[in-house]
Motif scaffolding. Structure first.
Motif, PDB file in Angstrom:
ATOM      1  N   TYR A   9      -1.234   1.146  -5.566  1.00 44.47           N
ATOM      2  CA  TYR A   9      -1.003  -0.239  -5.174  1.00 44.47           C
ATOM      3  C   TYR A   9       0.468  -0.579  -5.388  1.00 44.47           C
ATOM      4  O   TYR A   9       0.945  -0.603  -6.513  1.00 44.47           O
ATOM      5  CB  TYR A   9      -1.889  -1.188  -5.985  1.00 44.47           C
ATOM      6  N   ASN A  10       1.171  -0.839  -4.278  1.00 41.20           N
ATOM      7  CA  ASN A  10       2.594  -1.164  -4.296  1.00 41.20           C
ATOM      8  C   ASN A  10       3.418  -0.073  -4.973  1.00 41.20           C
ATOM      9  O   ASN A  10       4.326  -0.351  -5.750  1.00 41.20           O
ATOM     10  CB  ASN A  10       2.856  -2.514  -4.998  1.00 41.20           C
ATOM     11  N   ASP A  59      -0.372   3.788   0.514  1.00 39.72           N
ATOM     12  CA  ASP A  59      -0.216   2.609  -0.336  1.00 39.72           C
ATOM     13  C   ASP A  59      -1.120   1.518   0.225  1.00 39.72           C
ATOM     14  O   ASP A  59      -1.028   1.165   1.401  1.00 39.72           O
ATOM     15  CB  ASP A  59       1.245   2.146  -0.322  1.00 39.72           C
ATOM     16  N   PHE A  64      -1.201  -1.614  -0.682  1.00 41.71           N
ATOM     17  CA  PHE A  64      -0.655  -2.966  -0.836  1.00 41.71           C
ATOM     18  C   PHE A  64      -0.617  -3.735   0.478  1.00 41.71           C
ATOM     19  O   PHE A  64      -1.095  -4.864   0.571  1.00 41.71           O
ATOM     20  CB  PHE A  64       0.751  -2.892  -1.442  1.00 41.71           C
ATOM     21  N   LYS A  70      -2.711  -7.072   1.614  1.00 38.27           N
ATOM     22  CA  LYS A  70      -1.935  -8.294   1.868  1.00 38.27           C
ATOM     23  C   LYS A  70      -2.143  -8.832   3.278  1.00 38.27           C
ATOM     24  O   LYS A  70      -2.295 -10.044   3.481  1.00 38.27           O
ATOM     25  CB  LYS A  70      -0.451  -8.001   1.642  1.00 38.27           C
ATOM     26  N   ASN A 125      -1.068 -11.542  -4.430  1.00 40.47           N
ATOM     27  CA  ASN A 125      -0.967 -10.165  -3.954  1.00 40.47           C
ATOM     28  C   ASN A 125      -0.645  -9.157  -5.034  1.00 40.47           C
ATOM     29  O   ASN A 125      -0.206  -8.047  -4.748  1.00 40.47           O
ATOM     30  CB  ASN A 125       0.069 -10.072  -2.830  1.00 40.47           C
ATOM     31  N   LEU A 164      -2.014  -6.563  -7.990  1.00 42.24           N
ATOM     32  CA  LEU A 164      -3.226  -5.753  -8.116  1.00 42.24           C
ATOM     33  C   LEU A 164      -4.330  -6.557  -8.795  1.00 42.24           C
ATOM     34  O   LEU A 164      -5.464  -6.617  -8.311  1.00 42.24           O
ATOM     35  CB  LEU A 164      -2.926  -4.488  -8.923  1.00 42.24           C
ATOM     36  N   THR A 205      -7.596  -0.194  -8.683  1.00 43.09           N
ATOM     37  CA  THR A 205      -6.963   0.356  -7.485  1.00 43.09           C
ATOM     38  C   THR A 205      -7.968   1.119  -6.643  1.00 43.09           C
ATOM     39  O   THR A 205      -8.020   0.975  -5.414  1.00 43.09           O
ATOM     40  CB  THR A 205      -5.788   1.282  -7.866  1.00 43.09           C
TER      41      THR A 205
END
Length: 292
Positions: free
Chosen positions: A147-148, A181, A183, A187, A204, A206, A271
């Motif tokens: 995540y990110n 990823d 993320f 989002k 946004n 986790l 995650t």
């Protein structure tokens, strides 16, 4: 009818006379067909069919001593599709019992099986990560998610990890691993808009995204498979001791390692579950995989 053309998962084309290994995954289609490739089941040595399950991604997250180029990785954690976790902690020479750590983590997480590897420095942590990748990927799992880690503003985890490999004079630990990823899909493809008193903001992070999407453990909107049927959903046993990763830095300085392990376990747990939501509800075209 066109002859059957069988294609290995790695891309090697086999003909119908080829003897196939009984435990390898293959994909196939009829030669000349425009139909997409499909996964096949193969017989094992007993004649039973091995069902290929598309729950092969592994969630990954790290903890660090800070954000600068000279800071170090303290914990690297993996959540496997089988519902167990593997954590590696760098104690910087301090003593920590793997067995006691595993027992504590299993207790606070509601029974999650956890393997903890304790190493004395960052070099050994990176080598332990390499061993996990070598042992688990390709033969068991084929995708890494985070995540990110490599998206918004460059992400955090992967750039940090690359620099630490360079500074430790080690080869790239995730060489050739398929990575995504989650993320951006969370989002942009799921609504995590939070509105209060007329003002809206995206949650946004986790933790924020997971809290919104998994607020009711008895309403988890994901079908389980035989591989993950015993998965312990995080929302049913929330156990993160920190509100953010910054708290883990201070605990590490005081050599309070168990809360840091607990936090990392919670992060890879959440995650993986967000990855399952993306798999279930978002088009695969919106999730970009690349080789690291």
């Amino acid at each position: 009818m066109s002859p059957l053309c069988v294609t290995w998962a790695s891309g090697k084309v086999l003909n119908k006379e080829t003897v196939l290994p009984t435990t390898d995954r293959i994909i196939s289609r009829t030669s000349g067909s425009s139909a997409p490739f499909v996964l096949l089941s193969l017989p094992d040595a007993t004649g039973a069919m091995i069902q290929e399950i598309d729950r092969t991604h592994v969630a990954w997250d790290i903890e660090t001593t800070g954000f600068g180029w000279s800071d170090q990785i303290t914990v690297s954690g993996f959540w496997l599709p089988t519902g167990r976790a593997e954590l590696v902690i760098n104690t910087d020479g301090s003593t920590l019992s793997s067995q006691k750590s595993e027992q504590r983590l299993e207790s606070v997480s509601g029974g999650v099986p956890v393997s903890v590897t304790v190493v004395e420095n960052e070099w050994h942590l990176l080598k332990a990560v390499q061993e996990i990748i070598f042992e688990k990927f390709d033969r068991n799992y084929n995708r890494l998610i985070a995540y990110n880690a490599d998206s918004w503003s460059g992400g955090f985890d992967l750039p940090f990890l690359r620099t630490r490999c360079i500074k430790n004079d080690l080869n790239w630990v995730f060489d050739n691993i398929q990575f995504a990823d989650i993320f951006e899909p969370v989002k942009k493809r799921l609504n995590t808009q939070h509105t209060a008193y007329g003002n809206g903001s995206d949650i946004n992070t986790l933790v924020g995204s997971h809290d919104i999407l998994f607020n009711e453990v008895d309403q988890v909107p994901i079908e389980t498979t035989s591989e993950s049927v015993d998965h312990i959903w995080y929302q049913g046993e929330p156990y993160d001791p920190f509100e953010d990763s910054g708290s883990a830095v201070e605990r590490y300085k005081r050599e309070e390692f168990l809360p840091i392990l607990q936090h990392n376990l919670a992060d890879v747990h959440r995650t993986w579950e967000l990855g399952e939501l993306i798999r279930e509800y978002v088009s695969s075209k919106d999730l970009t995989y690349k080789k690291l």
